[in-house]
Design a protein around this motif. Structure first.
Motif: not given
Length: 148
Positions: A99-106, A124-128, A138-144
């Protein structure tokens, strides 16, 4: 607002003689009170700030529990894990990795990010967007991974 609920929950925990729940609730109350009285802070704490405080409390307890386990102190580790459980009850439902991965891709598509150089903007956008719903690591790993 979480602060409104805490006092009632503390009373219930006292009546139920539930020391683990009481410890966790008091930790939340103390952290919120500290944030409210900090120099330069607003009179009221926003819900977003409350979530950040709860995330910080959970992170601290996870780190402590890990250290206690490494040192063979299961008795202390259990206390930290009980408090994590109590504090987690006040957090929004945590999203799983897909779910996190799908949102980050968007978010990446919407922001127009194309390389690792854009990681700060995307973070910045993802953390918000995912505040309180996913772990920052987890967010940082997926974004990278997505930008690489």
């Amino acid at each position: 607002m979480i602060a409104n609920t805490i006092d009632q929950e503390i009373k219930q925990a006292m009546l139920a003689k539930d020391p683990a729940k009481l410890r966790g609730l008091r930790a939340i109350k103390a952290a919120l009170l500290l944030a409210r009285t900090e120099k330069g802070s607003a009179e009221e704490i926003t819900e977003e700030t409350e979530l950040k405080i709860l995330q910080k409390l959970i992170k601290q307890r996870k780190e402590s529990a890990d250290i206690y386990k490494q040192q063979g102190r299961e008795d202390l580790s259990v206390i930290e894990e009980e408090e994590i459980e109590v504090i987690s009850n006040f957090m929004p439902k945590q999203l799983d990795q897909s779910e996190v991965e799908a949102l980050i891709i968007q978010i990446i598509k919407a922001s127009g990010a194309t390389s690792v150089k854009d990681m700060g903007k995307v973070m910045g956008l993802a953390n918000k967007e995912l505040a309180g719903k996913a772990d920052g690591k987890l967010i940082a790993e997926i974004v990278k991974a997505q930008l690489a």
